[in-house]
Design a protein around this motif. Structure first.
Motif, PDB file in Angstrom:
ATOM      1  N   TYR A  45       0.671  -1.554   0.061  1.00  0.00           N
ATOM      2  CA  TYR A  45       0.365  -0.040   0.002  1.00  0.00           C
ATOM      3  C   TYR A  45       0.839   0.995   0.137  1.00  0.00           C
ATOM      4  O   TYR A  45       0.656   2.027  -0.961  1.00  0.00           O
ATOM      5  CB  TYR A  45      -0.893  -0.064   1.777  1.00  0.00           C
ATOM      6  CG  TYR A  45      -1.604   1.265   1.011  1.00  0.00           C
ATOM      7  CD1 TYR A  45      -3.148   1.463   0.484  1.00  0.00           C
ATOM      8  CD2 TYR A  45      -1.633   2.380   1.789  1.00  0.00           C
ATOM      9  CE1 TYR A  45      -4.022   1.931   0.280  1.00  0.00           C
ATOM     10  CE2 TYR A  45      -2.792   3.312   1.856  1.00  0.00           C
ATOM     11  CZ  TYR A  45      -3.917   2.994   1.153  1.00  0.00           C
ATOM     12  OH  TYR A  45      -4.720   4.578   1.284  1.00  0.00           O
ATOM     13  N   ARG A  46       1.679   1.624   0.974  1.00  0.00           N
ATOM     14  CA  ARG A  46       2.849   1.817   0.979  1.00  0.00           C
ATOM     15  C   ARG A  46       3.629   2.701   0.006  1.00  0.00           C
ATOM     16  O   ARG A  46       3.786   3.816  -0.419  1.00  0.00           O
ATOM     17  CB  ARG A  46       3.213   2.374   1.725  1.00  0.00           C
ATOM     18  CG  ARG A  46       3.137   2.723   3.871  1.00  0.00           C
ATOM     19  CD  ARG A  46       4.264   2.728   4.288  1.00  0.00           C
ATOM     20  NE  ARG A  46       5.395   1.899   4.356  1.00  0.00           N
ATOM     21  CZ  ARG A  46       5.292   0.345   4.676  1.00  0.00           C
ATOM     22  NH1 ARG A  46       4.042   0.169   5.947  1.00  0.00           N
ATOM     23  NH2 ARG A  46       6.628  -0.427   5.111  1.00  0.00           N
ATOM     24  N   SER A  47       4.219   1.725  -1.215  1.00  0.00           N
ATOM     25  CA  SER A  47       5.642   1.939  -1.934  1.00  0.00           C
ATOM     26  C   SER A  47       4.384   1.743  -2.953  1.00  0.00           C
ATOM     27  O   SER A  47       4.703   2.260  -4.315  1.00  0.00           O
ATOM     28  CB  SER A  47       6.187   0.329  -1.540  1.00  0.00           C
ATOM     29  OG  SER A  47       5.498  -0.783  -1.995  1.00  0.00           O
ATOM     30  N   ALA A  74      -2.277 -10.282   0.274  1.00  0.00           N
ATOM     31  CA  ALA A  74      -1.677  -9.070   1.263  1.00  0.00           C
ATOM     32  C   ALA A  74      -1.896  -8.098  -0.052  1.00  0.00           C
ATOM     33  O   ALA A  74      -2.230  -7.042   0.000  1.00  0.00           O
ATOM     34  CB  ALA A  74      -0.202  -8.800   1.039  1.00  0.00           C
ATOM     35  N   ILE A  75      -2.653  -8.191  -1.567  1.00  0.00           N
ATOM     36  CA  ILE A  75      -2.219  -7.638  -2.699  1.00  0.00           C
ATOM     37  C   ILE A  75      -3.924  -7.750  -2.675  1.00  0.00           C
ATOM     38  O   ILE A  75      -4.757  -6.607  -2.630  1.00  0.00           O
ATOM     39  CB  ILE A  75      -2.671  -8.089  -3.981  1.00  0.00           C
ATOM     40  CG1 ILE A  75      -1.014  -8.844  -4.326  1.00  0.00           C
ATOM     41  CG2 ILE A  75      -3.139  -8.012  -4.694  1.00  0.00           C
ATOM     42  CD1 ILE A  75      -0.112  -9.403  -5.776  1.00  0.00           C
ATOM     43  N   ARG A  80      -7.233  -0.681  -3.517  1.00  0.00           N
ATOM     44  CA  ARG A  80      -7.336  -0.156  -5.979  1.00  0.00           C
ATOM     45  C   ARG A  80      -5.638   0.382  -6.019  1.00  0.00           C
ATOM     46  O   ARG A  80      -5.845   0.714  -6.486  1.00  0.00           O
ATOM     47  CB  ARG A  80      -8.282   0.321  -5.394  1.00  0.00           C
ATOM     48  CG  ARG A  80     -10.010  -0.452  -5.666  1.00  0.00           C
ATOM     49  CD  ARG A  80     -11.085   0.873  -6.085  1.00  0.00           C
ATOM     50  NE  ARG A  80      -9.875   1.599  -7.019  1.00  0.00           N
ATOM     51  CZ  ARG A  80     -10.962   1.904  -7.949  1.00  0.00           C
ATOM     52  NH1 ARG A  80     -12.742   1.574  -7.969  1.00  0.00           N
ATOM     53  NH2 ARG A  80     -10.890   2.655  -9.328  1.00  0.00           N
ATOM     54  N   VAL A  81      -4.887   0.060  -4.429  1.00  0.00           N
ATOM     55  CA  VAL A  81      -3.517   1.102  -5.169  1.00  0.00           C
ATOM     56  C   VAL A  81      -2.600   0.676  -6.195  1.00  0.00           C
ATOM     57  O   VAL A  81      -1.830   1.092  -6.420  1.00  0.00           O
ATOM     58  CB  VAL A  81      -3.576   1.880  -3.784  1.00  0.00           C
ATOM     59  CG1 VAL A  81      -2.507   0.076  -2.645  1.00  0.00           C
ATOM     60  CG2 VAL A  81      -2.209   2.340  -3.066  1.00  0.00           C
ATOM     61  N   LEU A  82      -3.034  -0.849  -6.171  1.00  0.00           N
ATOM     62  CA  LEU A  82      -2.040  -1.783  -6.835  1.00  0.00           C
ATOM     63  C   LEU A  82      -3.144  -1.826  -8.357  1.00  0.00           C
ATOM     64  O   LEU A  82      -2.639  -2.901  -8.511  1.00  0.00           O
ATOM     65  CB  LEU A  82      -2.001  -2.932  -5.680  1.00  0.00           C
ATOM     66  CG  LEU A  82      -1.266  -3.105  -4.641  1.00  0.00           C
ATOM     67  CD1 LEU A  82      -1.241  -4.491  -4.637  1.00  0.00           C
ATOM     68  CD2 LEU A  82       0.510  -2.064  -4.719  1.00  0.00           C
TER      69      LEU A  82
END
Length: 172
Positions: A45-47, A74-75, A80-82
């Motif tokens: 999420y952060r990266s 984890a995904i 949605r950030v990924l």
């Protein structure tokens, strides 16, 4: 365990990685744990990585299977950030159905030097020559000419949890 971590640090330095994160888990008892899934999800999420590299979901190594399940969860948790991220699954002990490859002729010697830094593992398996033979085979069969290629199965991060769920025992 300390020796293996130091080997990994040397490989990371040789490859020019900006940072490394070690969970320092006991390889003989590596299990899926909620706190590790949460850590991985928060890291993603952060990266917001554009590319996520991982062993292919059918790899025979038990630790790689655990990691695949954890990554899928984890995904999914990162959400949605990924959305624009891709997962590139690579070959370790099992083949991938390649839909992406990278010609590595110019860096095969660098790859060999990096793998040789894992001297503890190399005492058990000659993984360097295993990789070279596989990469040569892949060049001939995938590209149609002698050389060295690294094959991947590429998928969107959003599709990865569903892919992982297709493998027996990998409900994501």
């Amino acid at each position: 365990r300390t020796v293996r971590l130091e080997e990994a640090r040397r490989v990371g330095a040789m490859m020019g990685f900006e940072s490394l994160i070690f969970w320092e888990e006991d390889n003989a008892h590596f299990r899926e744990r909620e706190e590790r899934v949460r850590e991985l999800s928060e890291l993603l999420y952060r990266s917001k990585p554009r590319l996520i590299f991982t062993p292919f979901v059918t790899d025979v190594h038990p630790d790689h299977r655990v990691l695949s399940r954890m990554l899928a969860r984890a995904i999914r948790d990162a959400g949605r950030v990924l959305e624009s991220s891709r997962v590139l699954s690579y070959q370790v002990w099992s083949a991938v159905p390649p839909n992406l490859y990278c010609d590595i002729r110019d860096v095969v010697e660098h790859q060999e030097r990096a793998l040789m830094l894992y001297s503890t593992a190399m005492k058990v398996d000659d993984y360097v020559h295993f990789c070279q033979d596989r990469n040569y085979h892949d060049a001939v069969t995938v590209v149609g000419r002698p050389g060295f290629v690294e094959c991947f199965f590429a998928t969107s991060a959003g599709a990865y949890p569903d892919l992982a769920a297709t493998v027996e025992g990998m409900d994501a």
